[in-house]
Design a protein around this motif. Structure first.
Motif: not given
Length: 159
Positions: A121-149
């Motif tokens: 069900p639709t959740v209310t967004l708060t400072a501690n509940i936010q959707p992940v920021t998805l990549a906008i540019d699908a052509t970027n392969n993100f080589n050399g970028q920092v990532a978190f696991l």
């Protein structure tokens, strides 16, 4: 591996051995990962996921497949909390999934297409509940970028 230290196609398909799994890291602050979703089954931590919109959680299929899938009412998703052993705390939200969609070509043998969506069900967004920021540019392969696991595990190898 090949001489240039690049994995071959066959090596890329193999799952890491138990000794190659990640151990280390540190405890996260909730504001670092407000998109994190704790997925519980029958009151026990099952797996993690990412809130990708106010109604959808993206997760691995392997945590949802099998007989458990038919027991939709046994799942609960907690948002706004990173503590797997105490999921319901001040500011967290419990969402009961209304549907689960596992990739139609998922196979547990080698975990190919290991992806699933859980509708909530639709959740209310708060400072501690936010959707992940998805990549906008699908052509970027993100080589050399920092990532978190992120996930649950050991912060140290205890032998």
């Amino acid at each position: 591996m090949a001489d240039d230290a690049s994995p071959t196609l066959d090596e890329e398909k193999r799952l890491p051995s138990a000794s190659a799994r990640i151990i280390g890291g540190s405890n996260a602050n909730l504001t670092q990962f407000p998109f994190f979703a704790l997925i519980y089954f029958s009151g026990n931590p099952q797996c993690g996921g990412s809130l990708i919109s106010t109604q959808w959680v993206l997760t691995a299929a392997r945590g949802l497949s099998g007989t458990q899938l038919s027991q939709l009412n046994n799942y609960a998703i907690y948002l706004g909390n990173l503590a797997s052993q105490s999921p319901f705390s001040t500011g967290s939200v419990k969402a009961l999934p209304t549907a689960i969609f596992i990739h139609e070509l998922y196979t547990a043998v080698n975990y190919q297409n290991n992806i699933a969506l859980m509708q909530i069900p639709t959740v209310t967004l708060t400072a501690n509940i936010q959707p992940v920021t998805l990549a906008i540019d699908a052509t970027n392969n993100f080589n050399g970028q920092v990532a978190f696991l992120m996930g649950f595990g050991r912060t140290a190898d205890t032998g």
